[in-house]
Design an enzyme around this catalytic site. Structure first.
Site, PDB file in Angstrom:
ATOM      1  N   HIS A   1       0.837  -1.200   0.000  1.00 27.30           N
ATOM      2  CA  HIS A   1       0.000   0.000   0.000  1.00 27.30           C
ATOM      3  C   HIS A   1       0.877   1.258   0.000  1.00 27.30           C
ATOM      4  O   HIS A   1       2.030   1.247   0.442  1.00 27.30           O
ATOM      5  CB  HIS A   1      -0.937   0.015   1.209  1.00 27.30           C
TER       6      HIS A   1
ATOM      7  N   ARG B   1       2.102   5.178   1.023  1.00 26.20           N
ATOM      8  CA  ARG B   1       2.451   5.704   2.333  1.00 26.20           C
ATOM      9  C   ARG B   1       1.194   6.145   3.084  1.00 26.20           C
ATOM     10  O   ARG B   1       0.336   6.835   2.525  1.00 26.20           O
ATOM     11  CB  ARG B   1       3.425   6.877   2.214  1.00 26.20           C
TER      12      ARG B   1
ATOM     13  N   THR C   1      -0.867   7.528   6.841  1.00 26.57           N
ATOM     14  CA  THR C   1      -0.729   8.471   7.944  1.00 26.57           C
ATOM     15  C   THR C   1       0.040   7.848   9.107  1.00 26.57           C
ATOM     16  O   THR C   1       0.748   8.542   9.839  1.00 26.57           O
ATOM     17  CB  THR C   1      -2.113   8.921   8.423  1.00 26.57           C
ATOM     18  N   ALA C   2      -0.069   6.544   9.279  1.00 25.64           N
ATOM     19  CA  ALA C   2       0.684   5.865  10.331  1.00 25.64           C
ATOM     20  C   ALA C   2       2.168   5.809   9.995  1.00 25.64           C
ATOM     21  O   ALA C   2       3.016   5.969  10.877  1.00 25.64           O
ATOM     22  CB  ALA C   2       0.141   4.449  10.541  1.00 25.64           C
ATOM     23  N   ASN C   3       2.498   5.593   8.705  1.00 26.22           N
ATOM     24  CA  ASN C   3       3.898   5.620   8.291  1.00 26.22           C
ATOM     25  C   ASN C   3       4.506   6.975   8.622  1.00 26.22           C
ATOM     26  O   ASN C   3       5.621   7.073   9.156  1.00 26.22           O
ATOM     27  CB  ASN C   3       4.028   5.363   6.794  1.00 26.22           C
TER      28      ASN C   3
ATOM     29  N   ARG D   1      -6.226   1.242   3.650  1.00 28.96           N
ATOM     30  CA  ARG D   1      -5.090   1.781   2.908  1.00 28.96           C
ATOM     31  C   ARG D   1      -4.740   0.942   1.688  1.00 28.96           C
ATOM     32  O   ARG D   1      -4.230   1.480   0.695  1.00 28.96           O
ATOM     33  CB  ARG D   1      -3.883   1.949   3.829  1.00 28.96           C
TER      34      ARG D   1
ATOM     35  N   GLU E   1      -2.822  -7.195   7.401  1.00 30.38           N
ATOM     36  CA  GLU E   1      -1.625  -6.907   8.188  1.00 30.38           C
ATOM     37  C   GLU E   1      -1.480  -7.903   9.338  1.00 30.38           C
ATOM     38  O   GLU E   1      -2.467  -8.488   9.807  1.00 30.38           O
ATOM     39  CB  GLU E   1      -1.713  -5.474   8.735  1.00 30.38           C
ATOM     40  N   CYS E   2      -0.263  -8.091   9.783  1.00 30.13           N
ATOM     41  CA  CYS E   2      -0.029  -8.909  10.970  1.00 30.13           C
ATOM     42  C   CYS E   2      -0.852  -8.349  12.131  1.00 30.13           C
ATOM     43  O   CYS E   2      -0.992  -7.131  12.288  1.00 30.13           O
ATOM     44  CB  CYS E   2       1.464  -8.893  11.314  1.00 30.13           C
ATOM     45  N   ASP E   3      -1.403  -9.238  12.929  1.00 29.64           N
ATOM     46  CA  ASP E   3      -2.140  -8.808  14.111  1.00 29.64           C
ATOM     47  C   ASP E   3      -1.126  -8.543  15.224  1.00 29.64           C
ATOM     48  O   ASP E   3      -0.643  -9.474  15.878  1.00 29.64           O
ATOM     49  CB  ASP E   3      -3.137  -9.881  14.533  1.00 29.64           C
TER      50      ASP E   3
END
Length: 240
Positions: A9, A11, A13-15, A59, A84-86
């Site tokens: 995905h 970039r 907001t968390a990145n 995302r 995503e990984c949990d």
């Protein structure tokens, strides 16, 4: 078997904030990520995917939307196993803060032994993602033929674990792999082994266009052994 185009995905907001997003809802692409996604249809203009598969997280769906808009009729499927990984209780925390956690050194040095508190293990993450790709390979080949290409949009750790599997690498080595936001990683699967064609590529992708088969051509006649005399492995680096 098919060629898989893995897209991380764009970039988010968390990145930008240095946060481990995990499966936290509402994490969207930032301005740069949206621009990266907008450029994806042009980068993939020579590729003819038969379908697209997305992680259920926003995302990833945002990243694929410009490609879907540019190719009306391209089917989109949601696949929970490439989410995503949990990260469990680590989700939503600052990466700088997590760096002091004793588990972080295990995640980086011995990920096959790492399990996130309240979440899943990295072994389980890789296993579900590999199973998903195997299932989609069979489905795509059955419905579209062995030379078909399909796109799958997922997350950094998922893509890195799939590359490790394709290369026959132990999961403990997967942190040596790097993929940028909105980079493309391409894996061509065959009956006997996969071939990594691109890794974290952020540039031109025209050479991934469908191959033309010469009459009587045989994969074994190729110096690379993959049916292509000029198989290329792309490079790139980025945040995991």
């Amino acid at each position: 078997m098919p060629t898989l185009i893995l897209v991380r995905h764009g970039r988010s907001t968390a990145n930008t904030a240095g946060v481990l997003a995990g499966r936290t809802p509402g994490v969207l692409l930032d301005e740069r990520g949206a621009a990266q996604a907008a450029a994806l249809p042009g980068r993939l203009s020579a590729v003819v995917p038969v379908l697209a598969v997305s992680s259920p997280l926003e995302r990833c769906k945002q990243t694929l939307q410009p490609l879907l808009d540019a190719r009306p009729g391209l089917p989109l499927h949601t696949e929970d196993r490439i989410s995503e990984c949990d990260y469990g209780h680590w989700s939503g925390r600052k990466l700088a803060e997590l760096a002091d956690e004793p588990l972080m050194s295990v995640v980086q040095q011995h990920p096959s032994a790492a399990a996130f508190p309240g979440g899943e293990s990295m072994r389980a993450m890789q296993a579900r993602a590999v199973d998903a790709v195997r299932d989609w390979n069979e489905r795509v080949e059955a419905e579209h033929g062995e030379d078909a290409t399909y796109v799958m949009c997922s997350h950094g750790d998922i893509i890195k674990s799939l590359v490790a599997d394709a290369l026959g690498m132990h999961l403990d080595l997967f942190q040596r792999i790097h993929v940028d936001p909105c980079s493309v990683t391409a894996i061509r699967y065959t009956r006997l082994r996969p071939f990594l064609l691109r890794l974290g590529d952020t540039g031109d992708l025209d050479s991934l266009a469908p191959r033309e088969h010469a009459v009587g051509a045989d994969a074994a006649a190729s110096p690379t052994g993959d049916g292509s005399a000029d198989a290329t492995v792309g490079g790139g680096a980025g945040a995991p």
